[in-house]
Write a protein that holds these residues in place. Structure first.
Motif, PDB file in Angstrom:
ATOM      1  N   GLN A   1      63.727 -52.525  68.110  1.00 26.03           N
ATOM      2  CA  GLN A   1      64.867 -51.622  68.036  1.00 26.03           C
ATOM      3  C   GLN A   1      65.851 -51.972  69.149  1.00 26.03           C
ATOM      4  N   CYS A   2      67.109 -52.158  68.807  1.00 28.16           N
ATOM      5  CA  CYS A   2      68.138 -52.504  69.781  1.00 28.16           C
ATOM      6  C   CYS A   2      68.684 -51.272  70.477  1.00 28.16           C
ATOM      7  N   LEU A   3      68.822 -51.371  71.785  1.00 21.52           N
ATOM      8  CA  LEU A   3      69.480 -50.345  72.576  1.00 21.52           C
ATOM      9  C   LEU A   3      70.538 -51.027  73.439  1.00 21.52           C
ATOM     10  N   LEU A   4      71.774 -50.571  73.330  1.00 23.11           N
ATOM     11  CA  LEU A   4      72.851 -51.196  74.095  1.00 23.11           C
ATOM     12  C   LEU A   4      72.827 -50.843  75.580  1.00 23.11           C
ATOM     13  N   SER A   5      72.149 -49.769  75.949  1.00 21.56           N
ATOM     14  CA  SER A   5      72.128 -49.346  77.354  1.00 21.56           C
ATOM     15  C   SER A   5      71.604 -50.475  78.235  1.00 21.56           C
ATOM     16  N   GLY A   6      72.294 -50.678  79.366  1.00 22.93           N
ATOM     17  CA  GLY A   6      71.842 -51.689  80.304  1.00 22.93           C
ATOM     18  C   GLY A   6      72.922 -52.690  80.620  1.00 22.93           C
ATOM     19  N   SER A   7      72.514 -53.823  81.145  1.00 23.14           N
ATOM     20  CA  SER A   7      73.439 -54.873  81.562  1.00 23.14           C
ATOM     21  C   SER A   7      73.337 -56.062  80.608  1.00 23.14           C
ATOM     22  N   TRP A   8      74.492 -56.611  80.242  1.00 21.39           N
ATOM     23  CA  TRP A   8      74.562 -57.747  79.318  1.00 21.39           C
ATOM     24  C   TRP A   8      75.426 -58.831  79.937  1.00 21.39           C
ATOM     25  N   ARG A   9      75.121 -60.084  79.626  1.00 18.02           N
ATOM     26  CA  ARG A   9      75.924 -61.212  80.105  1.00 18.02           C
ATOM     27  C   ARG A   9      76.234 -62.112  78.909  1.00 18.02           C
ATOM     28  N   SER A  10      77.502 -62.533  78.823  1.00 17.87           N
ATOM     29  CA  SER A  10      77.919 -63.387  77.704  1.00 17.87           C
ATOM     30  C   SER A  10      77.688 -64.858  78.028  1.00 17.87           C
ATOM     31  N   ASP A  11      77.872 -65.714  77.025  1.00 16.49           N
ATOM     32  CA  ASP A  11      77.752 -67.159  77.208  1.00 16.49           C
ATOM     33  C   ASP A  11      78.772 -67.689  78.207  1.00 16.49           C
ATOM     34  N   THR A  12      79.894 -66.973  78.364  1.00 13.89           N
ATOM     35  CA  THR A  12      80.958 -67.414  79.273  1.00 13.89           C
ATOM     36  C   THR A  12      80.864 -66.768  80.651  1.00 13.89           C
ATOM     37  N   GLY A  13      79.807 -65.988  80.896  1.00 17.52           N
ATOM     38  CA  GLY A  13      79.597 -65.389  82.203  1.00 17.52           C
ATOM     39  C   GLY A  13      80.212 -64.014  82.391  1.00 17.52           C
ATOM     40  N   CYS A  14      80.791 -63.446  81.326  1.00 13.95           N
ATOM     41  CA  CYS A  14      81.289 -62.073  81.415  1.00 13.95           C
ATOM     42  C   CYS A  14      80.099 -61.130  81.507  1.00 13.95           C
ATOM     43  N   ARG A  15      80.306 -59.998  82.160  1.00 14.57           N
ATOM     44  CA  ARG A  15      79.222 -59.021  82.317  1.00 14.57           C
ATOM     45  C   ARG A  15      79.669 -57.668  81.801  1.00 14.57           C
ATOM     46  N   MET A  16      78.777 -57.004  81.093  1.00 20.44           N
ATOM     47  CA  MET A  16      79.051 -55.679  80.561  1.00 20.44           C
ATOM     48  C   MET A  16      77.894 -54.774  80.954  1.00 20.44           C
ATOM     49  N   VAL A  17      78.207 -53.603  81.470  1.00 18.11           N
ATOM     50  CA  VAL A  17      77.189 -52.618  81.795  1.00 18.11           C
ATOM     51  C   VAL A  17      77.462 -51.390  80.951  1.00 18.11           C
ATOM     52  N   VAL A  18      76.439 -50.954  80.204  1.00 11.37           N
ATOM     53  CA  VAL A  18      76.573 -49.842  79.256  1.00 11.37           C
ATOM     54  C   VAL A  18      75.682 -48.695  79.698  1.00 11.37           C
ATOM     55  N   SER A  19      76.277 -47.496  79.705  1.00 16.59           N
ATOM     56  CA  SER A  19      75.521 -46.295  80.063  1.00 16.59           C
ATOM     57  C   SER A  19      74.538 -45.947  78.950  1.00 16.59           C
ATOM     58  N   THR A  20      73.734 -44.950  79.199  1.00 16.97           N
ATOM     59  CA  THR A  20      72.836 -44.426  78.178  1.00 16.97           C
ATOM     60  C   THR A  20      73.650 -43.821  77.041  1.00 16.97           C
ATOM     61  N   LEU A  21      73.205 -44.036  75.817  1.00 19.25           N
ATOM     62  CA  LEU A  21      73.887 -43.448  74.673  1.00 19.25           C
ATOM     63  C   LEU A  21      73.700 -41.942  74.677  1.00 19.25           C
ATOM     64  N   ASP A  22      74.760 -41.208  74.321  1.00 20.40           N
ATOM     65  CA  ASP A  22      74.624 -39.754  74.232  1.00 20.40           C
ATOM     66  C   ASP A  22      74.065 -39.378  72.855  1.00 20.40           C
ATOM     67  N   LYS A  23      73.967 -38.082  72.567  1.00 23.44           N
ATOM     68  CA  LYS A  23      73.359 -37.630  71.308  1.00 23.44           C
ATOM     69  C   LYS A  23      74.161 -38.051  70.077  1.00 23.44           C
TER      70      LYS A  23
END
Length: 113
Positions: A1-23
């Motif tokens: 199961q995929c959860l977007l919450s957390g830290s992600w890094r792209s192939d080009t070195g961009c970084r995305m940080v996603v909060s916990t999903l709300d209801k």
């Protein structure tokens, strides 16, 4: 199961940080461009989005908007994609994006996206 919450890094070195999903499966966070962006004016920028309910789709679709913090220009990017889980349980995001810059007039609108 995929959860977007957390830290992600792209192939080009961009970084995305996603909060916990709300209801309602909404999230916020920030996006930091990597060195491939090639623009030192880009700063950490806020993002907001939503994810499909994982109860309906274990590999959900998602969308989010980044309102770029720039010193001299107004730009917004929208991302639309899907989260996948491979056989090892590794999550990856696949997305398409559109960048919109503010136009000075309706005549200039054609080159803003």
């Amino acid at each position: 199961q995929c959860l977007l919450s957390g830290s992600w890094r792209s192939d080009t070195g961009c970084r995305m940080v996603v909060s916990t999903l709300d209801k309602d499966n909404r999230f916020s966070g920030f996006y930091l461009p990597g060195p491939a962006a090639g623009n030192s004016e880009l700063l950490t920028s806020p993002l907001e989005g939503s994810q499909q309910d994982t109860g309906l789709a274990p590999q959900p679709t998602f969308s989010f908007t980044v309102n770029w913090r720039l010193r001299e220009a107004a730009r917004t990017t929208v991302f639309l994609g899907q989260c996948y889980v491979d056989t090892n349980g590794e999550e990856t995001l696949h997305a398409l994006w559109l960048l919109r810059e503010a136009a000075d007039s309706p005549v200039e609108d054609w080159k803003a996206t």
